[in-house]
Design a protein around this motif. Structure first.
Motif, PDB file in Angstrom:
ATOM      1  N   LEU A 111       0.870  -1.169   0.000  1.00  0.00           N
ATOM      2  CA  LEU A 111       0.000   0.000   0.000  1.00  0.00           C
ATOM      3  C   LEU A 111       0.906   1.217   0.000  1.00  0.00           C
ATOM      4  O   LEU A 111       1.948   1.217   0.661  1.00  0.00           O
ATOM      5  CB  LEU A 111      -0.903   0.010   1.230  1.00  0.00           C
ATOM      6  CG  LEU A 111      -1.743  -1.248   1.461  1.00  0.00           C
ATOM      7  CD1 LEU A 111      -2.429  -1.185   2.814  1.00  0.00           C
ATOM      8  CD2 LEU A 111      -2.773  -1.409   0.355  1.00  0.00           C
ATOM      9  N   ILE A 146      -2.497   0.845  -4.357  1.00  0.00           N
ATOM     10  CA  ILE A 146      -2.116  -0.517  -3.981  1.00  0.00           C
ATOM     11  C   ILE A 146      -1.291  -1.117  -5.119  1.00  0.00           C
ATOM     12  O   ILE A 146      -1.460  -0.726  -6.274  1.00  0.00           O
ATOM     13  CB  ILE A 146      -3.380  -1.363  -3.693  1.00  0.00           C
ATOM     14  CG1 ILE A 146      -3.019  -2.739  -3.124  1.00  0.00           C
ATOM     15  CG2 ILE A 146      -4.241  -1.498  -4.945  1.00  0.00           C
ATOM     16  CD1 ILE A 146      -4.216  -3.487  -2.561  1.00  0.00           C
ATOM     17  N   THR A 161       2.276  -0.391  -9.306  1.00  0.00           N
ATOM     18  CA  THR A 161       1.314   0.235  -8.403  1.00  0.00           C
ATOM     19  C   THR A 161       0.261   0.989  -9.206  1.00  0.00           C
ATOM     20  O   THR A 161       0.585   1.639 -10.197  1.00  0.00           O
ATOM     21  CB  THR A 161       2.028   1.229  -7.462  1.00  0.00           C
ATOM     22  OG1 THR A 161       3.171   0.597  -6.875  1.00  0.00           O
ATOM     23  CG2 THR A 161       1.109   1.711  -6.355  1.00  0.00           C
TER      24      THR A 161
END
Length: 199
Positions: A111, A146, A161
């Protein structure tokens, strides 16, 4: 029944005490040069009438086995075509910088949150008259998302990402200039640690 509960409680406490006595890998004390990494990512954003591409050099530090922090720069180009909602074409170049926090709850998943500040050079063109207007703008961004990747502290890391801009700044390079909707940003990157361990 009471005997079963007592035996179960003893077994659980024995297991937990066994886990507590297992040797843990030593965590570094103080600054460890082997946990410093440098790298870069390429970002890409696509949607209807919108295109974004950029480069994001980074330098970071792995605080432990699941948290990275660092600073990043960004250089982006984005364009937006005219539509029925807006008769202008836009071509923009922006640069900026900020910090990032990347958390790896499991070894392959992370994250990320990344506040940035951007300086934007924008060209707005009326496709009918050909008249061009140049603007100098600024905007903060708060990217969050994420991703998937691999990370081996002391050696290398790579990741992909997907993020969006949570901020509502009108001039953000990561938002639709017409409706202000956030545009998905895809960043694929790699890095290596200083003093990388040799196999």
């Amino acid at each position: 029944m009471k005997k079963c509960v007592l035996i179960f409680s003893i077994l659980i406490s024995t297991c937990f005490s066994g886990f507590a006595q297992m040797e843990k890998p030593e965590e570094p004390v103080g600054f460890d040069r082997n946990r410093v990494f440098i790298g870069s990512s390429l970002n890409l954003g696509l949607s209807n009438r919108f295109f974004n591409v950029g480069l994001n050099p980074t330098i970071g530090y792995s605080l432990n086995n699941w948290v990275d922090v660092g600073v990043a720069m960004n250089f982006n180009y984005y364009s937006q075509s005219a539509s029925v909602f807006n008769s202008f074409k836009y071509k923009n170049f922006n640069y900026g910088g900020g910090a990032f926090l990347r958390v790896w709850p499991v070894s392959f998943l992370h994250l990320q949150i990344q506040p940035e500040y951007n300086w934007i050079s924008s060209t707005r063109t009326d496709p009918i008259s050909g008249q061009t207007t140049k603007l100098q703008l600024q905007a903060p961004s708060m990217l969050a998302g994420i991703g998937y990747g691999t990370r081996e502290i002391g050696r290398q890391l790579s990741y992909l990402t997907i993020m969006i801009d949570l901020n509502q700044a009108v001039n953000s390079p990561y938002r639709d200039g017409i409706a202000g909707d956030p545009q998905p940003i895809f960043r694929g990157g790699f890095g290596f640690y200083l003093n990388s361990k040799r196999k």
